[in-house]
Scaffold this motif. Structure first.
Motif, short mmCIF file in Angstrom:
data_model
loop_
_atom_site.label_atom_id
_atom_site.label_comp_id
_atom_site.label_asym_id
_atom_site.label_seq_id
_atom_site.Cartn_x
_atom_site.Cartn_y
_atom_site.Cartn_z
N GLY A 273 -4.41 -19.88 23.39
CA GLY A 273 -3.24 -19.64 24.22
C GLY A 273 -2.96 -18.17 24.46
O GLY A 273 -3.44 -17.29 23.74
N ALA A 274 -2.14 -17.94 25.49
CA ALA A 274 -1.80 -16.57 25.88
C ALA A 274 -0.51 -16.08 25.22
O ALA A 274 -0.09 -14.95 25.47
CB ALA A 274 -1.64 -16.49 27.40
N HIS A 275 0.10 -16.89 24.35
CA HIS A 275 1.38 -16.48 23.78
C HIS A 275 1.22 -15.42 22.69
O HIS A 275 2.22 -14.91 22.18
CB HIS A 275 2.11 -17.70 23.20
N PHE A 276 -0.03 -15.06 22.34
CA PHE A 276 -0.25 -13.97 21.39
C PHE A 276 -0.16 -12.60 22.05
O PHE A 276 -0.18 -11.58 21.36
CB PHE A 276 -1.63 -14.11 20.73
N ASP A 277 -0.09 -12.53 23.38
CA ASP A 277 -0.14 -11.25 24.09
C ASP A 277 0.91 -10.28 23.59
O ASP A 277 0.63 -9.08 23.35
CB ASP A 277 0.04 -11.47 25.59
N LEU A 278 2.14 -10.74 23.47
CA LEU A 278 3.24 -9.86 23.11
C LEU A 278 3.04 -9.28 21.71
O LEU A 278 3.30 -8.10 21.46
CB LEU A 278 4.56 -10.62 23.20
N ALA A 279 2.58 -10.09 20.77
CA ALA A 279 2.34 -9.60 19.41
C ALA A 279 1.18 -8.61 19.38
O ALA A 279 1.23 -7.60 18.67
CB ALA A 279 2.05 -10.78 18.48
N VAL A 280 0.13 -8.87 20.15
CA VAL A 280 -1.00 -7.94 20.22
C VAL A 280 -0.56 -6.60 20.78
O VAL A 280 -0.90 -5.54 20.25
CB VAL A 280 -2.14 -8.55 21.06
N ALA A 281 0.23 -6.62 21.85
CA ALA A 281 0.71 -5.37 22.45
C ALA A 281 1.58 -4.60 21.47
O ALA A 281 1.46 -3.37 21.34
CB ALA A 281 1.48 -5.68 23.73
N ALA A 282 2.47 -5.31 20.75
CA ALA A 282 3.35 -4.61 19.80
C ALA A 282 2.54 -4.00 18.67
O ALA A 282 2.81 -2.86 18.23
CB ALA A 282 4.38 -5.60 19.24
N ALA A 283 1.52 -4.72 18.17
CA ALA A 283 0.69 -4.17 17.09
C ALA A 283 -0.08 -2.94 17.56
O ALA A 283 -0.21 -1.95 16.83
CB ALA A 283 -0.26 -5.24 16.58
N VAL A 284 -0.61 -2.98 18.78
CA VAL A 284 -1.34 -1.82 19.31
C VAL A 284 -0.41 -0.61 19.46
O VAL A 284 -0.76 0.52 19.09
CB VAL A 284 -1.99 -2.19 20.65
N LEU A 285 0.78 -0.85 19.99
CA LEU A 285 1.74 0.26 20.15
C LEU A 285 2.19 0.79 18.80
O LEU A 285 2.46 1.99 18.66
CB LEU A 285 2.93 -0.22 20.98
N GLY A 286 2.28 -0.08 17.80
CA GLY A 286 2.63 0.39 16.47
C GLY A 286 1.53 1.23 15.87
O GLY A 286 1.79 2.26 15.23
N ALA A 287 0.27 0.82 16.03
CA ALA A 287 -0.85 1.61 15.52
C ALA A 287 -0.95 2.96 16.22
O ALA A 287 -1.34 3.96 15.61
CB ALA A 287 -2.15 0.83 15.68
N ALA A 288 -0.59 3.01 17.51
CA ALA A 288 -0.60 4.26 18.26
C ALA A 288 0.66 5.08 18.04
O ALA A 288 0.82 6.15 18.64
CB ALA A 288 -0.77 3.97 19.74
N GLU A 289 1.59 4.57 17.20
CA GLU A 289 2.84 5.23 16.85
C GLU A 289 3.76 5.44 18.06
O GLU A 289 4.59 6.35 18.07
CB GLU A 289 2.57 6.57 16.15
N VAL A 290 3.58 4.60 19.06
CA VAL A 290 4.55 4.61 20.16
C VAL A 290 5.86 3.98 19.68
O VAL A 290 6.95 4.39 20.08
CB VAL A 290 3.98 3.84 21.37
N VAL A 291 5.75 2.95 18.82
CA VAL A 291 6.91 2.37 18.16
C VAL A 291 6.68 2.48 16.66
O VAL A 291 5.55 2.67 16.19
CB VAL A 291 7.12 0.90 18.58
N ASP A 292 7.76 2.39 15.89
CA ASP A 292 7.67 2.48 14.44
C ASP A 292 6.99 1.22 13.89
O ASP A 292 7.48 0.10 14.10
CB ASP A 292 9.07 2.62 13.85
#
Length: 540
Positions: free
Chosen positions: A78-97
């Protein structure tokens, strides 16, 4: 090197497993690797997430990116993992805490422009997250009402990835205008509905609805109406046999409206199944009434009991959970398909084993079978007009196997409608509201009797428990016991006669079944007219 994690939920049938989405950034050639048993839809999330992050104004990390879905042994789809994947990537890039998203459950599909699209199965996913101890979830804005049905869970509905980034960074939340003009359909709602999954399912709106089918519209059929009332009161399965045009389908279509509204727990169960199946009506996050499912007689095994390629999907027996499953022209169904109902009729659930996994789906429904007595349908009309050879009639009636019919509590023959019945000269029958009130009172008596036990309806109570803890009156079952000795009743059949006798007693306000109640139950069980049902109405 950067690392962050967020959470999402993998659905297996109507049950969920919390999945930890881990993102790891390392120096090297820019690449995006997704691991953890993803399916084709989930593999494609790499392109959706990359485009959504870029179009949301956030920088995409130009490093070697690995996203892992843990536990790796659980299939994810399913595609419902998209939001969690994006948040994890942004967290690893330190865009978000990274600490802000570590215990956050995110569910939603991302469009290439960064919009968060609604998905199916929000309710069972949030229930699984709550049972695992998570208290904060992020879902698409259109699904926030459905997610809010789960108590003690804080729900944040977002319309875009930009809004989520703003919330996580304490920045002003931007307003997202609908992409479509006013009055145009919202294309994002397409994610909530799965085409072709209806299977004849209708969700009853309640007896006060202006288009509610009224039981008074059924002409004649006094015995069948009484059987319908008994079936609704005790949760008993019903078999209607009779000529075409007698009103069998009309009776079955009105059964959901005389059933009581669902309890809160039952509503959550039904809503979860319909959400996963993709037939939950938009704007109605909670199903308050028993569902009604009437598959065509050409339905396959997978359509009826569930299945399909990959992770099995709910079938008609699960879509009718806590409601009515109506099989019209039952003799035209495949014999193997009908016999597949025997296990869920007893257990109240269906277990489907496939290469992709084993799924347990709820399937506690009230079944109504309707069939003609012969291929032409005129066999019982005084013998006139029927030209079917006796061998053809026997083969036609044998399509409904004995083990299946042995699990049906009530068997009633629908008589041909007379002219006086059709034109109302004998008076109209009772309406839906009056019958529904008697059904409610009978169910309340049964619920009070079974308080403190796992059962609520007479049809759910094992026969041994009824015989020992709630025995019938002295000699009440004498006639049924003689029928068992003659071989006309099985041990299961005798238990079902006792259950129906208790329902008849509840409808009549008795403390326990007497001989007349058991006689009515025996007549309804065997389908052989003995005069008992005429001597007293079920609701008198």
């Amino acid at each position: 090197m950067g690392f962050a994690r967020a959470c999402s939920v993998a659905l297996v049938g109507v049950e969920g497993v919390v999945v930890e989405v881990q993102a790891d950034l390392e120096p090297g050639v820019a690449a995006f690797t997704l691991v953890g048993l993803p399916d084709k839809t989930l593999v494609e999330s790499r392109d959706r997430v990359r485009a959504a992050v870029a179009n949301s104004g956030a920088p995409w990390p130009q490093k070697k990116l690995t996203v892992g879905l843990s536990p790796a042994s659980v299939p994810k789809s399913g595609a419902h993992f998209d939001l969690a994947v994006a948040a994890a990537v942004l967290g690893a890039a330190e865009v978000v805490d990274p600490g802000e998203i570590a215990d956050l459950v995110l569910i939603g599909e991302l469009g290439l422009d960064g919009r968060v699209r609604p998905v199916r199965g929000i309710l069972p996913a949030v229930i699984a997250a709550a049972e695992a101890g998570y208290r904060q979830v992020v879902v698409p804005e259109q699904c926030a009402a459905e997610a809010s049905l789960v108590p003690e869970v804080s729900v944040l509905g977002v319309r875009s990835l930009r809004q989520l980034i703003a919330v996580l960074t304490d920045a002003p939340v931007p307003e997202e205008d609908p992409p479509d003009g006013e009055g145009r359909p919202d294309a994002m709602l397409a994610g909530l509905v799965l085409p072709g999954a209806g299977l004849g399912t209708g969700l009853a709106r309640g007896a006060e609805a202006p288009d509610c089918p009224d039981l008074a519209d059924v002409a004649g059929q006094h015995a069948a109406r009484r059987a319908l009332e008994v079936a609704a009161s005790g949760g008993h399965h019903l078999f209607l046999s009779g000529p075409p045009g007698a009103g069998k389908t009309m009776l079955a279509e009105r059964l959901p409206w005389i059933l009581p509204p669902l309890t809160r727990q039952e509503s959550l169960e039904v809503t979860a199944v319909h959400s996963v199946a993709g037939i939950l009506p938009p704007g109605e996050p909670l199903v308050p009434r028993p569902p009604y499912c009437a598959p065509h007689h050409s339905a396959t095994m997978q359509a009826l009991v569930g299945g399909g390629a990959g992770i099995p999907r709910p079938g008609a027996v699960s879509l009718a959970h806590r409601g009515v499953l109506f099989l019209d022209e039952a003799a035209e169904f495949s014999g193997k398909v009908l016999d597949a109902l025997r296990q869920p009729l007893e257990s109240g659930h269906v277990v489907i084993a496939r290469a992709a996994g084993v799924v347990r789906l709820p399937a506690r429904f009230l079944m109504v079978l309707a069939a003609n007595p012969c291929p032409c349908g005129r066999h019982t009309q005084g013998g006139s007009g029927c030209e079917c050879p006796s061998s053809v009639i026997r083969r036609y009636q044998a399509r409904l196997s004995g083990p299946l019919l042995d699990r049906v509590d009530l068997r009633v023959e629908a008589e041909p409608v007379t002219r006086s019945d059709l034109f109302g000269r004998g008076g109209r029958g009772e309406g839906t509201a009056a019958v529904a009130e008697r059904v409610r009172q009978a169910r309340e008596r049964a619920a009070a009797r079974y308080a403190g036990t796992p059962w609520r309806l007479n049809a759910e109570v094992p026969g041994h428990e009824l015989r020992t803890r709630w025995p019938a009156g002295p000699g009440a079952l004498a006639q049924a016991e003689r029928e068992m000795e003659r071989g006309l009743l099985t041990a299961r059949g005798l238990d079902r006669v006792l259950r129906v006798a208790w329902t008849v007693a509840d409808l009549r306000g008795r403390d326990r079944p007497e001989a007349l109640d058991a006689a009515v139950a025996l007549e309804l069980r065997t389908g052989i007219a003995r005069g008992a049902a005429l001597a007293t109405g079920a609701g008198s």
